[in-house]
Design an enzyme around this catalytic site. Structure first.
Site, PDB file in Angstrom:
ATOM      1  N   ARG A 335       0.849  -1.193   0.000  1.00 22.71           N
ATOM      2  CA  ARG A 335       0.000   0.000   0.000  1.00 22.71           C
ATOM      3  C   ARG A 335       0.885   1.244   0.000  1.00 22.71           C
ATOM      4  O   ARG A 335       1.626   1.505   0.946  1.00 22.71           O
ATOM      5  CB  ARG A 335      -0.954   0.019   1.200  1.00 22.71           C
ATOM      6  CG  ARG A 335      -1.881   1.239   1.161  1.00 22.71           C
ATOM      7  CD  ARG A 335      -3.143   1.082   1.984  1.00 22.71           C
ATOM      8  NE  ARG A 335      -2.911   1.064   3.409  1.00 22.71           N
ATOM      9  CZ  ARG A 335      -3.880   1.174   4.335  1.00 22.71           C
ATOM     10  NH1 ARG A 335      -5.142   1.309   3.938  1.00 22.71           N
ATOM     11  NH2 ARG A 335      -3.606   1.112   5.616  1.00 22.71           N
ATOM     12  N   GLU A 426     -12.718   4.475   0.049  1.00 25.01           N
ATOM     13  CA  GLU A 426     -12.810   4.990   1.415  1.00 25.01           C
ATOM     14  C   GLU A 426     -13.053   6.494   1.465  1.00 25.01           C
ATOM     15  O   GLU A 426     -13.039   7.093   2.547  1.00 25.01           O
ATOM     16  CB  GLU A 426     -11.519   4.659   2.181  1.00 25.01           C
ATOM     17  CG  GLU A 426     -10.269   5.223   1.540  1.00 25.01           C
ATOM     18  CD  GLU A 426      -8.980   4.720   2.179  1.00 25.01           C
ATOM     19  OE1 GLU A 426      -9.050   4.127   3.267  1.00 25.01           O
ATOM     20  OE2 GLU A 426      -7.915   4.923   1.582  1.00 25.01           O
ATOM     21  N   ASP A 625      -5.372   3.242  13.872  1.00 22.78           N
ATOM     22  CA  ASP A 625      -4.472   3.838  12.894  1.00 22.78           C
ATOM     23  C   ASP A 625      -5.002   5.221  12.539  1.00 22.78           C
ATOM     24  O   ASP A 625      -5.890   5.745  13.216  1.00 22.78           O
ATOM     25  CB  ASP A 625      -4.278   2.948  11.663  1.00 22.78           C
ATOM     26  CG  ASP A 625      -5.567   2.722  10.880  1.00 22.78           C
ATOM     27  OD1 ASP A 625      -6.571   3.431  11.136  1.00 22.78           O
ATOM     28  OD2 ASP A 625      -5.582   1.847  10.011  1.00 22.78           O
TER      29      ASP A 625
END
Length: 718
Positions: A335, A426, A625
């Site tokens: 990522r 997202e 996170d």
């Protein structure tokens, strides 16, 4: 930036130059000059467009804020039709084009064919990175024995035979569903043998084959195990009568080993704290080690040194007597960061350059070491590089990413489409225009994934001026969220992503609550998701049982015929029509979020820990996170704006919660308490994330976090 070098007109920090020229490029047919020239061209050509896309985000937000403020000032009730029309007028909602099909190829079967759990780990931590890579296979007995997946807990200092019997019984029931016998139950098996190309289980009443004889896939090369395949996933029964568990089993069954995390995301983004060239090189070095196959980490466990390295492939003999191997490691994706942040590790004309472009160039180059392998510890057998690209806003940004990675392929001499991209669904503008974002990536798309936390953070930030939002627990029940989750699956099925890539769901955030996970997370494969995120290798093993209980391909075929999720519902804001909450309920909600913010930020800023199990206000450990931070900060900023809570009340809660967080971290020798001064960098950053939350780009936390962490690092070296 320290002692910069100049390469191809770029000023580059010493750690990055050293890494690229002494570690990254050796062994590749790519000269340093060609690398730097290609990278410089990438920056010069793509930086202006990167800036324009970020400016477009801000312009859309200004238009939305003004529209919402004007309607509130005029006392107008919420009008969904007017809202949808406005979003189309400003280009936030795009017209949808003709039907299309994802055409990505080739792909590894772990991505395109098999439904299974997915791990996400911070690549900066070599031990975690290796654990995730090696989590493809795991012991079901161990996962059950050592967690709350079973009632009670092991007692004593040695092996608890009663607890072991619990695990054996649970696993036998699972095998009855995944590998049913033609007659009888696995708990009653006295032994196994292979005869006439079939595997037979011995019962009191005689021998019985499997209900599906084709499920038998072979024997372990050492002859001590039997291998089976169900729903595309392997199950290995391991026998050892000298082991306490095997000795207590009539068949000598010592363990049930499951193929678990078929894929793992090595994360350079939300779960790490990379703020400068040194940090980035640490992340890149671990990714390089994974791609070369030589990453290892030595640590002390139970008083002795342990060296962890990548697991070898597993050897078996098939029913036809021929030897074969299965991958011993998860297929790894990397990522990269999104489009927002810049880095001073590389300057162009004295200007910081996009961190996302640096990630693209360096991580794909590192993967060349894997692509040129013909054997050994390989990652992709299809010759692909897998990159997850997060936090993109809409189709235009997805198209930009497509072009960026296409240019990287050109620089590195790779065939078009070698780099496969995962699209994180997202951000609100992406989920609203998901099919058009997918269209922009249709030749390299391998992954779409929902993420409640970031998506909710963006929902709150986008609609900041609309009114006070619901408490976070109630947002999970709002109409937009189910439309979001269903719409993601709908888009994947409608475009043929099933069979070519992954349709994913988000993280299980409670790593210690495996019983709850077993009860709840089966909902992800039932929803049509071919993968879902888990926080640990143990969780991956337990979640793997869900993919045996649910035939995801069959479930997707059922869901493909349902009506499409409503765009109207997706665009309906999760607002409180009035304020039905009591002062005590508001205060509790403020405390919950202040404590969560502080617990995460103090570790990020003071210790550079980007993801960890952070105790919540009730001392329940939650994986935190930057996505969890974003939603909490935006939530409190929203309630402040609309008068549900004052700045003074926020400050009072922050100070009380700082005392709680200090107590929760009292056993950490590296921890620096925030009380009684409340003036440290970490505390002030947590406060700023709330009080300045409305002005942060898209509500992101990175700008404030990075600046704070760099100040702390500078103070430690001054």
């Amino acid at each position: 930036m320290t002692a910069p070098f100049t390469r191809a007109g770029l000023q580059i920090a010493t750690p990055l130059v050293d890494f690229v020229e002494t570690r990254l490029l050796p062994g590749l047919p790519l000269a340093a000059e060609a690398f730097w020239q290609g990278y410089a061209g990438l920056l010069r050509d793509f930086m202006p467009e990167n800036r324009r896309l970020l400016a477009r985000r801000e312009e859309l937000q200004r238009q939305i804020d003004a529209w919402l403020q004007a309607r509130r000032a005029a006392g107008q009730a919420w009008d969904q039709s007017a809202w949808m029309g406005f979003l189309r007028e400003i280009g936030y909602l795009l017209p949808e084009g003709d039907a299309f099909t994802i055409e990505t190829a080739p792909c590894d079967p772990e991505i395109s064919e098999i439904a299974a759990p997915q791990l996400v780990v911070p690549v900066m931590n070599a031990r975690f990175a290796l654990n995730a890579a090696n989590a493809r296979w795991g012991s079901l007995y161990d996962a059950l024995y050592g967690t709350d997946a079973l009632p009670g807990a092991a007692t004593g200092t040695g092996f608890d035979s009663a607890r072991g019997a619990q695990a054996v019984a649970w696993a036998a029931d699972f095998l009855d569903q995944a590998l049913p016998l033609a007659q009888g139950r696995h708990a009653d098996v006295k032994g196994w043998r292979v005869a006439d190309g079939r595997v037979l289980a011995a019962l009191e009443t005689g021998e019985t084959p499997l209900a599906d004889p084709a499920a038998w896939a072979g024997k372990g090369a050492a002859g001590d195990s039997l291998l089976f395949r169900h729903n595309g996933l392997h199950i290995e029964l391991v026998f050892d009568r000298t082991h306490p568990v095997g000795a207590a089993s009539p068949s000598g069954l010592r363990d049930v080993v499951l193929e678990a995390a078929l894929t793992a995301i090595q994360d350079c983004e939300d779960s790490v704290a990379c703020v400068d060239a040194d940090d980035k090189v640490a992340a890149y070095a671990n990714w390089l080690g994974l791609m070369k196959g030589d990453l290892q980490e030595t640590f002390t466990k139970a008083g002795r040194d342990v060296t962890r390295h990548l697991a070898a492939d597993r050897a078996f003999t098939g029913p036809d007597g021929k030897a074969f191997t299965l991958p011993g490691r998860a297929l790894l994706l990397c990522r990269n960061v999104g489009h927002l942040m810049t880095t001073d590790a590389v300057l162009l004309d004295g200007e910081e350059t996009p961190e996302g472009l640096m990630d693209a160039m360096v991580t794909v180059t590192a993967a060349l070491h894997d692509l040129q392998k013909t054997g050994g510890l390989r990652n992709s057998r299809s010759g692909s590089v897998y990159v997850v690209k997060p936090k993109m806003h809409g189709a235009e940004e997805a198209a930009f990413a497509n072009r960026c990675y296409g240019r990287v392929e050109e620089i590195l001499g790779l065939a078009p489409g070698t780099v496969k991209l995962g699209l994180m669904d997202e951000e609100r503008r992406t989920s609203a225009n998901l099919r058009e974002a997918m269209r922009a990536l249709k030749d390299r798309l391998v992954f779409i994934n929902t993420g409640f936390l970031d998506r909710t953070g963006d929902e709150i930030h986008t609609l900041m001026q609309a009114g006070p939002v619901l408490p976070k627990a109630q947002i999970r029940d709002a109409a937009w969220l189910s439309a979001y989750e269903d719409g993601n699956v709908d888009a994947g099925l409608a475009t043929g992503l099933d069979g070519r890539g992954q349709i994913g769901k988000g993280m299980w955030a409670k790593p210690d609550d495996m019983a709850e996970m077993l009860a709840a997370k089966i909902g992800h494969p039932q929803a049509g998701a071919s993968t879902a995120w888990v926080p640990s290798p143990v969780a991956a093993v337990l979640h793997a049982t869900h993919y045996h209980r649910v035939d995801v391909a069959a479930r997707q075929a059922e869901l493909a015929a349902r009506p499409r999720a409503s765009l109207e519902a997706l665009m309906t804001p999760p607002l409180m029509a009035d304020c039905p909450l009591t002062p005590a309920e508001i205060a509790r909600e403020v405390d919950l979020n202040c404590q969560s913010i502080l617990g995460y930020v103090v570790r990020w800023v003071d210790q550079g820990i980007g993801c960890s199990k952070v105790p919540d206000i009730d001392d329940v450990g939650l994986m935190e996170d930057r996505a969890t931070l974003r939603i909490s900060a935006q939530f409190l900023a929203n309630w402040m704006l609309h008068g549900l809570v004052s700045g003074a009340a926020i400050d009072e809660s922050l100070q009380r919660m700082a005392l709680r967080v200090d107590r929760q971290n009292a056993d950490d020798p590296a921890y620096r308490p925030m009380a009684p001064g409340y003036d440290g960098t970490a505390f002030l950053t947590a406060r700023a994330l709330i009080l300045e939350g409305r002005s942060q780009p898209s509500g992101y936390t990175e700008p404030l976090l990075h600046a704070a962490r760099r100040r702390v690092k500078a103070s430690l070296t001054s």
